[in-house]
Design a protein around this motif. Structure first.
Motif, mmCIF file in Angstrom:
data_model
loop_
_atom_site.group_PDB
_atom_site.id
_atom_site.type_symbol
_atom_site.label_atom_id
_atom_site.label_comp_id
_atom_site.label_asym_id
_atom_site.label_seq_id
_atom_site.Cartn_x
_atom_site.Cartn_y
_atom_site.Cartn_z
ATOM 1 N N ASP A 74 72.159 3.264 45.094
ATOM 2 C CA ASP A 74 71.385 4.507 45.090
ATOM 3 C C ASP A 74 70.375 4.458 43.939
ATOM 4 O O ASP A 74 70.546 5.133 42.916
ATOM 5 N N PRO A 75 69.311 3.655 44.092
ATOM 6 C CA PRO A 75 68.358 3.492 42.987
ATOM 7 C C PRO A 75 67.543 4.755 42.729
ATOM 8 O O PRO A 75 67.201 5.485 43.657
ATOM 9 N N PRO A 76 67.257 5.008 41.448
ATOM 10 C CA PRO A 76 66.398 6.159 41.131
ATOM 11 C C PRO A 76 64.981 5.928 41.657
ATOM 12 O O PRO A 76 64.561 4.786 41.879
ATOM 13 N N ALA A 77 64.236 7.015 41.846
ATOM 14 C CA ALA A 77 62.866 6.913 42.366
ATOM 15 C C ALA A 77 61.977 6.086 41.431
ATOM 16 O O ALA A 77 61.166 5.278 41.883
ATOM 17 N N THR A 89 55.138 -0.133 41.257
ATOM 18 C CA THR A 89 56.487 0.397 41.043
ATOM 19 C C THR A 89 57.428 0.000 42.178
ATOM 20 O O THR A 89 58.585 -0.328 41.956
ATOM 21 N N SER A 90 56.914 -0.015 43.391
ATOM 22 C CA SER A 90 57.742 -0.345 44.556
ATOM 23 C C SER A 90 58.146 -1.823 44.592
ATOM 24 O O SER A 90 59.005 -2.209 45.378
#
Length: 152
Positions: free
Chosen positions: A125-128, A86-87
Motif C-alpha cells: 500500500d504505497p503512499p501517493a 514521481t511515478s
C-alpha cells in the motif's frame, strides 16, 4: 582482440538505501600502453519512456594505465530525484556503466535496478508521494548485460 578488456565488475553496496552512493569495484586488463586516459561513466535511466530523465551520475578519468591487470573503486552519487518522474521512482529501472577511450565507447554494462520500500506493508500500500528514506535499491548484479563495441 581488444587492447583493454573488462574482467569484472562488483557492485559493493547492494542492496542499499535509494539515496546511497553507488560503488563498483572494476577490474580490467590492458595489453599495451595507452596514450590517453579511460573515461568511465555511470548513467541512471530515470524513465522508460524518455531519455530526457537520464542522468549521468558521475564520470571518472583513469590513467595513465599500466600494462597488466588494473583494479579501482568507482563511486557515484545517487540520482537527483527532481529529474525523475514521481511515478517512476519505484519499480524497475536501469543503470549503465560505460567506458570510453578517446571519446569512443568500447564497453557498456547494464544492470536492472529494483527500487522498492523496505517493508512489505509499504510495498503493498504505497503512499501517493514516495517516502525516499524508506526506499531501497537492489541492483541485479548477478545478471549484467555487457555490450562491447569495436573501436579503431
Amino acid at each position: 582482440m581488444s587492447v583493454v578488456s573488462l574482467l569484472g565488475v562488483k557492485v559493493l553496496n547492494n542492496p542499499a538505501p535509494f539515496d546511497a552512493k553507488y560503488q563498483f569495484e572494476i577490474t580490467f586488463e590492458c595489453l599495451e600502453p595507452l596514450q590517453k586516459d579511460l573515461e568511465w561513466k555511470l548513467t541512471y535511466v530515470g524513465s522508460a519512456t524518455s531519455s530526457e530523465h537520464d542522468q549521468e551520475l558521475d564520470s571518472l578519468l583513469v590513467g595513465p594505465i599500466p600494462v597488466g591487470v588494473n583494479k579501482f573503486i568507482f563511486e557515484a552519487d545517487s540520482p537527483n530525484l527532481k529529474r525523475i518522474p514521481t511515478s517512476e521512482i519505484l519499480g524497475v529501472t536501469v543503470i549503465l556503466l560505460s567506458c570510453s577511450y578517446d571519446d569512443r565507447e568500447f564497453v557498456r554494462v547494464g544492470y536492472y535496478v529494483n527500487n522498492e520500500y523496505d517493508t512489505e506493508e509499504m510495498n503493498d500500500d504505497p503512499p501517493a508521494k514516495p517516502v525516499i528514506e524508506k526506499v531501497r535499491r537492489h541492483v541485479l548484479a548477478e545478471k549484467p548485460r555487457v555490450t562491447r563495441f569495436a573501436i579503431k
